[in-house]
Structures are given as structure tokens and as C-alpha cells.
Design an enzyme around this catalytic site. Sequence first.
Site, PDB file in Angstrom:
ATOM      1  N   GLU A 268     -25.754  65.429   9.219  1.00 20.84           N
ATOM      2  CA  GLU A 268     -25.469  66.637   8.803  1.00 20.84           C
ATOM      3  C   GLU A 268     -26.436  67.559   8.516  1.00 20.84           C
ATOM      4  O   GLU A 268     -26.630  68.783   9.070  1.00 20.84           O
ATOM      5  CB  GLU A 268     -24.280  66.750   7.462  1.00 20.84           C
ATOM      6  CG  GLU A 268     -22.994  66.048   7.600  1.00 20.84           C
ATOM      7  CD  GLU A 268     -23.129  64.596   7.455  1.00 20.84           C
ATOM      8  OE1 GLU A 268     -21.927  64.159   7.229  1.00 20.84           O
ATOM      9  OE2 GLU A 268     -24.166  64.022   7.194  1.00 20.84           O
TER      10      GLU A 268
ATOM     11  N   CYS B 226     -21.756  63.670   2.336  1.00 21.54           N
ATOM     12  CA  CYS B 226     -22.106  63.166   0.972  1.00 21.54           C
ATOM     13  C   CYS B 226     -22.469  64.409   0.202  1.00 21.54           C
ATOM     14  O   CYS B 226     -22.744  65.697   0.810  1.00 21.54           O
ATOM     15  CB  CYS B 226     -23.403  62.230   1.048  1.00 21.54           C
ATOM     16  SG  CYS B 226     -25.002  62.823   1.658  1.00 21.54           S
TER      17      CYS B 226
ATOM     18  N   CYS C   7     -25.477  66.370   1.703  1.00 21.47           N
ATOM     19  CA  CYS C   7     -25.211  67.269   3.115  1.00 21.47           C
ATOM     20  C   CYS C   7     -24.421  68.188   2.616  1.00 21.47           C
ATOM     21  O   CYS C   7     -24.449  69.364   3.349  1.00 21.47           O
ATOM     22  CB  CYS C   7     -24.670  66.245   3.998  1.00 21.47           C
ATOM     23  SG  CYS C   7     -25.739  64.946   4.775  1.00 21.47           S
TER      24      CYS C   7
ATOM     25  N   HIS D 182     -29.929  62.370   7.281  1.00 21.74           N
ATOM     26  CA  HIS D 182     -28.714  62.304   7.600  1.00 21.74           C
ATOM     27  C   HIS D 182     -28.164  63.208   8.582  1.00 21.74           C
ATOM     28  O   HIS D 182     -28.739  64.368   8.951  1.00 21.74           O
ATOM     29  CB  HIS D 182     -27.743  63.002   6.207  1.00 21.74           C
ATOM     30  CG  HIS D 182     -27.849  61.969   5.145  1.00 21.74           C
ATOM     31  ND1 HIS D 182     -26.942  61.811   4.239  1.00 21.74           N
ATOM     32  CD2 HIS D 182     -28.822  61.111   4.724  1.00 21.74           C
ATOM     33  CE1 HIS D 182     -27.139  60.892   3.052  1.00 21.74           C
ATOM     34  NE2 HIS D 182     -28.170  60.503   3.666  1.00 21.74           N
TER      35      HIS D 182
END
Length: 155
Positions: free
Chosen positions: A54, A82, A85, A52
Site C-alpha cells: 500500500e 496494517c 499503511c 509494504h
Amino acid sequence: MNHKKWLNKTVQMAVENVKDGGGPFAAIVVKDGEIIGKGTNLVHVQNDPSAHAELLAIREACAHLQSVDLSSCVLYASGEPCPMCLGAAYWSDVGQIYYTCSKDEAFQEVGFPNPVENYFPDQEKEPEKRQVPFIQIETDQSFAPFLEWKNTQEK
């Protein structure tokens, strides 16, 4: 600090990432007006569910600082982080988080799936009754890593 400037940067990165086959997310970590970590969603590009934006930005920032402490930094994300993250942001003690598109907006506007609604209520269930069952089996050495860590910390 010009938060919109940094958020616009993440949006531009996310758009380019989609054009390159990645997901519609990007993130940067900024310290003292300088980008020290950046990432785009590479889940399907790298076949890595943890890739992801992040997380990648946080990893790069921590490597740059040679520290897991990002308390003096700001995380900017093109989309609302999310839970995975967010967990990384909390573990790194990031100072602030700014994002431009909420998970609800992404779902309502384009039908992007909401992992919080789909999977994370599962955490409220008993571990063995979750969608993917969690089964604890204790061993004689279950606490050994934690005891070793404690002993190392006390030295």
C-alpha cells in the site's frame, strides 16, 4: 466501477510477488478507471520494513499526480491494510479503500501474524513503558521546525 476486477488484480499481483520472493500483499491506486500507482510487499526483498504494498502504491500514485492528495482515488489491497499503511492512506486522504482478505482471516486460515495484536496495543501505554521505550528530551530548539513551518505557511 468494478471493484472485484481491481481486487482480483491485486490478488494476482500478490501471488506473483510471493513466487518472486516477496510477501503475500499487493495494492493499486485507481483514478478514473486507470491504475496510477501499484505496489507489492517487498519488505524482505529490499530489507525495508516500510516496503509494504500500500505504501509503495500510494507513493507511486502521489508521484504520478504530483500531489499528496489522493481524495479522488481508490486504494485496492489484497489484504486489509496494517496501521502503518492505513496511516499513509489517511495522510494522503485517499477516497476509499477496498480489500479482499481481512487480517483476522489471514491469521485464522494460514497463521499469518497480526501486527495489530502484537505491537499496536503498546501505543496505549505510557511512552516510556512501551516495548520500545519512547523517551522525550526537550531542547532549546524543539519547536523550531514547527515554527518555521508555520511561518512558511503564513506567507
